[in-house]
Enzyme design. Structure first.
Site, PDB file in Angstrom:
ATOM      1  CG  ASN A  70      -2.129  -1.347   1.361  1.00  0.00           C
ATOM      2  OD1 ASN A  70      -3.061  -1.112   0.393  1.00  0.00           O
ATOM      3  ND2 ASN A  70      -2.125  -1.516   2.343  1.00  0.00           N
ATOM      4  NE  ARG A  71       3.369   2.335  -5.246  1.00  0.00           N
ATOM      5  CZ  ARG A  71       3.491   1.676  -5.482  1.00  0.00           C
ATOM      6  NH1 ARG A  71       3.819  -0.061  -4.334  1.00  0.00           N
ATOM      7  NH2 ARG A  71       3.536   1.200  -6.679  1.00  0.00           N
ATOM      8  CG  LEU A  72       0.949   2.892   3.873  1.00  0.00           C
ATOM      9  CD1 LEU A  72      -0.356   2.637   5.460  1.00  0.00           C
ATOM     10  CD2 LEU A  72       0.955   4.284   4.332  1.00  0.00           C
TER      11      LEU A  72
END
Length: 213
Positions: free
Chosen positions: A190-192
């Protein structure tokens, strides 16, 4: 114009957590580098070095890391090249590594300085003969008329030095990049992504912070 909006990848192979990392940035780099050696294909020591040119523009290019330890990161180049002149004028540089199979990136801010003549001599002497001759023949970054011109220079030099010791030219040698900040980036879902930054303190200890992705 080619639309790359659908180029996406989910990063889910690993994590980077504060309770599993060492207090020393170079120790973590050691660990990541050796893991890259085991899993990555190609030259895991390939790194991008960015510097500020004499024209005021930043420029990045890929070079090969040849040694690293607690003191810093060493690579070799022609000191009279565009890169060499830029670094000598503006020694604050950035080097980075990207290991896609591991979904990892390391970004290192540091101050570059010439290695000692002995260090440069030792590495130059370890190089294959062709690489030694190439370092002498090429006036790196200078405009030349053709490939044939370069090949002819090499041919003439091979004849000139045949059977004799090939010594390191004074304008060729190493740079040692002494790190002041090292950021470790681990891809996450999630691009985290995990981003852990080590900053060198006045007492030479490392201050560790987590950065928002």
């Amino acid at each position: 114009m080619k639309d790359l909006s659908d180029y996406r990848k989910s990063y889910e192979k690993s994590e980077l957590l504060e309770n599993t990392i060492p207090d020393d940035a170079i120790q973590l780099f050691h660990k990541w580098f050796y893991e890259a050696e085991e899993q990555e294909n190609g030259e895991v020591n390939a790194m991008t070095i960015s510097s500020i040119g004499l024209d005021g523009f930043p420029k990045s290019r890929v070079v090969l890391l040849k040694k690293f330890n607690e003191e810093g990161f060493i690579f070799y180049t022609n000191y009279n090249s565009e890169k060499g002149k830029a670094i000598l004028q503006h020694p604050n540089v950035c080097i980075s590594f990207f290991w896609p199979i591991l979904e990892r990136q390391v970004i290192i801010k540091g101050i570059a300085e010439k290695t000692t003549s002995q260090v440069s001599d030792n590495y130059f002497d370890s190089r294959p003969e062709g690489s030694k001759l190439g370092a002498i023949v090429s006036n790196q970054s200078e405009v030349i008329p053709s490939r044939a011109y370069l090949d002819e220079k090499l041919k003439n030099l091979e004849t000139e030095v045949s059977g004799s010791e090939i010594k390191r030219p004074e304008n060729w040698g190493g740079f040692l990049v002494k790190p002041v900040e090292v950021e470790f980036w681990q891809g996450r879902a999630n691009r985290l992504h995990d981003r852990i930054r080590y900053k060198l303190e006045a007492d030479f200890s490392w201050k560790i912070d987590r950065l928002s992705p």
